[in-house]
Scaffold this active site. Sequence first.
Site, mmCIF file in Angstrom:
data_model
loop_
_atom_site.group_PDB
_atom_site.id
_atom_site.type_symbol
_atom_site.label_atom_id
_atom_site.label_comp_id
_atom_site.label_asym_id
_atom_site.label_seq_id
_atom_site.Cartn_x
_atom_site.Cartn_y
_atom_site.Cartn_z
ATOM 1 N N ASP A 6 56.365 -38.539 -50.622
ATOM 2 C CA ASP A 6 56.593 -38.630 -49.185
ATOM 3 C C ASP A 6 58.092 -38.448 -48.995
ATOM 4 O O ASP A 6 58.876 -39.349 -49.283
ATOM 5 C CB ASP A 6 56.130 -40.015 -48.683
ATOM 6 C CG ASP A 6 56.545 -40.297 -47.245
ATOM 7 O OD1 ASP A 6 57.116 -39.392 -46.593
ATOM 8 O OD2 ASP A 6 56.293 -41.417 -46.772
ATOM 9 N N LYS A 68 66.583 -34.277 -43.102
ATOM 10 C CA LYS A 68 65.248 -33.681 -42.948
ATOM 11 C C LYS A 68 65.142 -32.981 -41.589
ATOM 12 O O LYS A 68 64.416 -32.017 -41.423
ATOM 13 C CB LYS A 68 64.184 -34.776 -43.074
ATOM 14 C CG LYS A 68 62.750 -34.272 -42.917
ATOM 15 C CD LYS A 68 61.752 -35.353 -43.258
ATOM 16 C CE LYS A 68 60.337 -34.997 -42.911
ATOM 17 N NZ LYS A 68 59.391 -36.028 -43.330
ATOM 18 N N ASP A 168 51.660 -41.850 -36.344
ATOM 19 C CA ASP A 168 52.694 -41.922 -37.374
ATOM 20 C C ASP A 168 54.077 -41.776 -36.744
ATOM 21 O O ASP A 168 54.488 -40.673 -36.380
ATOM 22 C CB ASP A 168 52.435 -40.808 -38.404
ATOM 23 C CG ASP A 168 53.436 -40.813 -39.545
ATOM 24 O OD1 ASP A 168 54.444 -41.551 -39.473
ATOM 25 O OD2 ASP A 168 53.219 -40.068 -40.514
#
Length: 571
Positions: A6, A68, A168
């Site tokens: 992850d 990211k 999420d």
Amino acid sequence: MIVGIDLGTTNSLVAVWRDGQAQLIKNGLGEVLTPSCISLDADGTVLVGRAAVERLQTHPELSAALFKRHMGSSRLTRLGKREFRPEELSALILKALKADAEAFLGEPVTEAIITVPAYFSDAQRKATRAAGQIAGLKVERLLNEPTAAALAYGLHQREAESRFLVFDLGGGTFDVSVLELFDGVMEVRASAGDNFLGGEDFVNGLIDAFFERLQLTAGLRKDETFMARLRAQTEAAKRLLSLQASATIQVRHGDAEHALTIDEALLEQTCAPLFKRLRLPVERALRDAGLRSSDLDSIVLAGGATRMPLVRRLVTMMFGRFPSTELDPDQVVALGAAVQAGLKARDAALNEIVMTDVAPYSLGVEVGIWLDQRSVSQGHFDPIIERNSTVPISRVKRYIPQALGQSQLDLQIYQGESRMVRDNIHLGSLSVELPNAAVQDCAVDVRFTYDVNGLLQIDATVLKTQETSGLLIQGNPGLLSEGQIAELLRAMAELKIHPRDQLENRTVLARAERLYEQLRGMEREHLGLQVLGFERMLAGQDDRVIAPGRRALSQLLDALERHSALDREPT
Ligand code: AMP
């Protein structure tokens, strides 16, 4: 052995499928969460994880976080003398996780399944794949994060037929997926999300409130050290607010002490626009899946930011029921990636689980629409693959050139949901040579193929000549060629990485350095002496002395931190 990773905005985890179950792997500090943070030491040695987080405050110019968010772009981050692409920074995290997995498994790890937000575009997915390659990993598959979370839960509920929604909310991204599970078959019915919404945005909201309420000058934002400290204090206060009614953000600047006590009401007020933005993707995913919220059997939470009671209350209100919280929201995605790794390795225990996925965006080309015999309205978007189609998928559509004698057809490829291409994202273009023939003989079949990794292949075939041109998505500055990836792989080998077995010592020192900057007077002097003592122990290289010395220094840091935490309590 294939590992599941992850690769998160704030934290990353690695897990493996072993003995019939998903197992998380600890890093050199004995923790399962490795902060997605990189820092360079004075001599250019790379530090990853918690030590880097500490240095983010003391040496912001040598440290990087939240990269990211820039995956898929060619944005460079300067750390010391060298500039890094987002893929390289991510590769350093992946390399550290790979080393942790190798230490745990006692064998080389060369393959990985890496999770990405369902909403990641083609360029962002390719960048993630490249990051894996640069880290020396063969990326077996990119797995959508909500799908991974669902897999982690799916195992527990294998017998039951159910539909559920994965909510999420991570550090930087928000994903919603609607999934269906029956007879061991899991299908993603729809997914939607927001690439720029996550826990960090709530921190930003609170930082704005800090400046506003304390009437601080905007110029203070230029002081990187102050801002890094303020961010860390705000993050800590935000987390405390998940456990208690109020918390104080307290930061010193020169001789001035700035403090703001926050509570849920303030968080709700300053972040109202963010809470509002959580609704839209939920509504869209449900609409696309053709479901009402009452059709759902459960709501699964993933991502650390779903720990916020305000978020949990919002979810409960939106769906009229409580979400499932059996698994740790920080761990579900990594556990699911390990489940997928097990699936890939054809572990017997997982044989009956089948998975399908969906395309997160509509993909298509620009077309002109004839208004009458003479005029054409240009710039319209014509989807070839519709959003939320099950992947892998291949669709073909036929196009006819607008003008007689046109020698080539310029296909402009877009992704998005808007009617006009100008409101969608341009992915690339493809020129197709046309034969010198009547317009109807110049028809071109355009085939879009979207694979399970979310990668798009485009082929255009001229009907008359049967000549096919394949698409290279051009004009995307974020993409690396195979040659560039190989080059970065070589460059990576030249970087000095801090030895894993020294990480604990280095992390304690980085933390001591950060606290030293925050303290004053006697405490500061005392800490300085203790650090010096520990550095001398390290120079002596005797583990029997170093280990107890490190424990003593850690205890001192805990005590000092508790003390300043006490200072932060509201009076
Ligand atoms: P992830 O990308 O899933 O690791 O999400 C990390 C995000 O979750 C960060 O923005 C954290 O601030 C947030 N987070 C983690 N724990 C808590 C907590 N107890 N309360 C509020 N936010 C949290």
